[in-house]
Design an enzyme around this catalytic site. Structure first.
Site, PDB file in Angstrom:
ATOM      1  N   LYS A 115       0.824  -1.209   0.000  1.00  0.00           N
ATOM      2  CA  LYS A 115       0.000   0.000   0.000  1.00  0.00           C
ATOM      3  C   LYS A 115       0.858   1.259   0.000  1.00  0.00           C
ATOM      4  CE  LYS A 115      -4.409  -1.686   1.684  1.00  0.00           C
ATOM      5  NZ  LYS A 115      -5.445  -1.614   2.713  1.00  0.00           N
ATOM      6  N   LYS A 197      -3.520 -11.384  -6.798  1.00  0.00           N
ATOM      7  CA  LYS A 197      -4.759 -11.586  -6.035  1.00  0.00           C
ATOM      8  C   LYS A 197      -5.899 -10.781  -6.654  1.00  0.00           C
ATOM      9  CE  LYS A 197      -5.594  -9.063  -2.300  1.00  0.00           C
ATOM     10  NZ  LYS A 197      -5.659  -8.449  -0.983  1.00  0.00           N
ATOM     11  N   LYS A 200     -10.263  -5.583  -4.746  1.00  0.00           N
ATOM     12  CA  LYS A 200     -11.321  -4.584  -4.884  1.00  0.00           C
ATOM     13  C   LYS A 200     -10.825  -3.374  -5.670  1.00  0.00           C
ATOM     14  CE  LYS A 200     -12.644  -5.163  -0.057  1.00  0.00           C
ATOM     15  NZ  LYS A 200     -12.553  -4.450   1.211  1.00  0.00           N
TER      16      LYS A 200
HETATM   17  P1  TYM Z   1     -10.526  -6.835   3.259  1.00  0.00           P
HETATM   18  O1  TYM Z   1     -11.672  -5.892   3.393  1.00  0.00           O
HETATM   19  O2  TYM Z   1      -9.383  -6.483   2.393  1.00  0.00           O
HETATM   20  O3  TYM Z   1     -11.041  -8.240   2.736  1.00  0.00           O
HETATM   21  C1  TYM Z   1     -12.137  -8.896   3.355  1.00  0.00           C
HETATM   22  C2  TYM Z   1     -11.880 -10.400   3.382  1.00  0.00           C
HETATM   23  O4  TYM Z   1     -11.734 -10.916   2.070  1.00  0.00           O
HETATM   24  C3  TYM Z   1     -10.550 -11.696   1.996  1.00  0.00           C
HETATM   25  N1  TYM Z   1     -10.019 -11.584   0.630  1.00  0.00           N
HETATM   26  C4  TYM Z   1      -9.820 -12.624  -0.188  1.00  0.00           C
HETATM   27  N2  TYM Z   1      -9.990 -13.946  -0.031  1.00  0.00           N
HETATM   28  C5  TYM Z   1      -9.690 -14.767  -1.083  1.00  0.00           C
HETATM   29  N3  TYM Z   1      -9.244 -14.283  -2.284  1.00  0.00           N
HETATM   30  C6  TYM Z   1      -9.064 -12.964  -2.482  1.00  0.00           C
HETATM   31  N4  TYM Z   1      -8.645 -12.510  -3.654  1.00  0.00           N
HETATM   32  C7  TYM Z   1      -9.360 -12.062  -1.402  1.00  0.00           C
HETATM   33  N5  TYM Z   1      -9.289 -10.706  -1.265  1.00  0.00           N
HETATM   34  C8  TYM Z   1      -9.700 -10.436  -0.015  1.00  0.00           C
HETATM   35  C9  TYM Z   1      -9.629 -11.085   3.032  1.00  0.00           C
HETATM   36  O5  TYM Z   1      -8.618 -11.994   3.418  1.00  0.00           O
HETATM   37  C10 TYM Z   1     -10.605 -10.777   4.139  1.00  0.00           C
HETATM   38  O6  TYM Z   1     -10.873 -11.947   4.900  1.00  0.00           O
HETATM   39  N6  TYM Z   1      -7.893  -6.371   7.377  1.00  0.00           N
HETATM   40  C11 TYM Z   1      -9.115  -6.960   6.874  1.00  0.00           C
HETATM   41  C12 TYM Z   1     -10.363  -6.457   7.585  1.00  0.00           C
HETATM   42  C13 TYM Z   1     -10.295  -6.604   9.057  1.00  0.00           C
HETATM   43  C14 TYM Z   1     -10.342  -7.820   9.793  1.00  0.00           C
HETATM   44  C15 TYM Z   1     -10.292  -7.451  11.149  1.00  0.00           C
HETATM   45  C16 TYM Z   1     -10.467  -9.161   9.418  1.00  0.00           C
HETATM   46  C17 TYM Z   1     -10.205  -5.603   9.952  1.00  0.00           C
HETATM   47  N7  TYM Z   1     -10.198  -6.109  11.203  1.00  0.00           N
HETATM   48  C18 TYM Z   1     -10.321  -8.412  12.164  1.00  0.00           C
HETATM   49  C19 TYM Z   1     -10.497 -10.126  10.447  1.00  0.00           C
HETATM   50  C20 TYM Z   1     -10.419  -9.745  11.786  1.00  0.00           C
HETATM   51  C21 TYM Z   1      -9.214  -6.586   5.411  1.00  0.00           C
HETATM   52  O7  TYM Z   1      -8.647  -5.661   4.954  1.00  0.00           O
HETATM   53  O8  TYM Z   1     -10.046  -7.295   4.706  1.00  0.00           O
END
Ligand code: TYM
Length: 335
Positions: A115, A197, A200
């Site tokens: 990032k 990957k 979004k």
């Molecule tokens: P975020 O919002 O980027 O993504 C949400 C969830 O989607 C999963 N993910 C994927 N899984 C498989 N293939 C992909 N291409 C893919 N892209 C995203 C992510 O692993 C995630 O599970 N930091 C976290 C949000 C968060 C969080 C937490 C999660 C904040 N606090 C506490 C668990 C516990 C995040 O940015 O997810």
């Protein structure tokens, strides 16, 4: 929450449009997991602002994401659904945990490096502190299990390290959480570049299938998906990353295993295979999209769910935070 079950926690950032990667990696499992765990699902809007957001959009996406959780089968009578910024204990615990996290280890986090490279004009402290806030999210609720995609593994490890550090210095205070990563679908890749990957915020929107995409768009994106040399439909992530990614998506949406899917497509060409994957994804997304839209039209209901979620989450969070404040020696006024 009666306390008999183990605690499960997950969160998603309300940034950009969610992709089928987010759905496959975590969301799709929540409906079933909530039956066996006391679950909390949060909209991580405090994490979202580590990258500059448009305020009106952030507000709208926050509500929309909460509606999506419900559309994916989260039942607010069984699970706690809330918005991170509504529970101020997240920020409070994050501050304490900051003093148990080292600058060097934060600088080494892959997501921070990625990032920072992408947002060179805004490498803010929050971006670096992101994993500590995530640790606070998880540890506040004495979480046992965290279902996330593979890209969050490093952050989960840090949360575990921080919990252990604190527990060792004081006395057992935090549960040390485990990650739950799916065997198939923990990392869904970009359709136009399967070495990356699915994200979004991908530069090429054809590589990501968004949960809001209509049927024609979904099918068009799959038809254009990059496949590999040869013609066999076989699961082999290193030799056939494109085909393997499509097989994982197919299995995630049908519940079939990889060998069943390989057998089903044996002898077919890539064109037919890609169309079949696109059609099943579009078919499965349709009812979720319908429910999502219906919920979004009922703002009063959603606000009610989020207010109840906030109150329940805050009660639990306060318990852990009070313990932490006591242990570190924060003065408490009597009475
Ligand atoms: P975020 O919002 O980027 O993504 C949400 C969830 O989607 C999963 N993910 C994927 N899984 C498989 N293939 C992909 N291409 C893919 N892209 C995203 C992510 O692993 C995630 O599970 N930091 C976290 C949000 C968060 C969080 C937490 C999660 C904040 N606090 C506490 C668990 C516990 C995040 O940015 O997810």
């Amino acid at each position: 929450m009666e306390g008999a079950k183990k605690i499960l926690y997950s969160a998603v950032q309300p940034t950009n449009n969610l992709t089928i990667g987010n759905y496959i990696g975590t969301l799709r499992g929540w409906r079933e997991l909530q039956e066996n765990y006391d679950a909390l699902f949060a909209v991580a809007n405090m994490h979202a602002i580590t990258v500059r957001q448009d305020p009106a959009e952030l507000r709208a996406r926050t509500l929309s994401l909460a509606a999506l959780f419900l559309a994916c089968g989260v039942d607010p009578d069984k699970s706690i659904v809330y918005v991170q910024s509504h529970v101020k204990e997240h920020a409070e615990l994050c501050w304490v945990l900051n003093t148990f996290a080292y600058v060097g280890e934060m600088e080494r986090m892959t997501q921070f490096k990625d990032k920072s490279a992408k947002h060179t004009e805004n490498i803010n402290m929050g971006l670096m502190d992101y994993p500590v806030l995530m640790a606070a999210d998880i540890l506040l609720y004495q979480t046992d299990l965290v279902p996330v995609g593979l890209d969050q593994r490093q952050h989960l490890e840090i949360a575990r390290d921080i919990a252990q550090r604190f527990n060792n210095i004081y006395s057992p205070t935090f549960k040390v959480p485990e990650g739950l990563f799916l065997k198939v679908g923990a990392k869904i890749n970009d359709l136009t570049d399967p070495s990356k990957k699915m994200s979004k915020s991908a530069e090429n929107p054809n590589g990501s299938v968004f949960l809001s995409d209509d049927r024609d768009t979904v099918i068009r994106k799959f038809k254009r998906a990059v496949t590999d040399s040869g013609s066999e439909i076989k699961y082999d992530p290193s030799e056939k990353p494109g085909v393997s990614n499509l097989l994982e998506i197919y299995c995630a949406f049908t519940g079939k295993n990889i060998s069943e899917a390989e057998a089903e497509f044996s002898g077919l060409g890539y064109g037919e295979f890609k169309l079949a994957v696109g059609e099943i994804v579009a078919d499965k997304l349709a009812p979720i999209q319908g429910e999502w839209k219906r919920l979004l039209d009922d703002r009063a209901y959603l606000d009610g769910v989020l207010a109840a979620g906030r109150d329940k989450a805050a009660g639990l969070a306060r318990r852990t935070l009070s313990k932490v404040y006591r242990k570190i020696g924060f003065y408490d006024i009597k009475g």
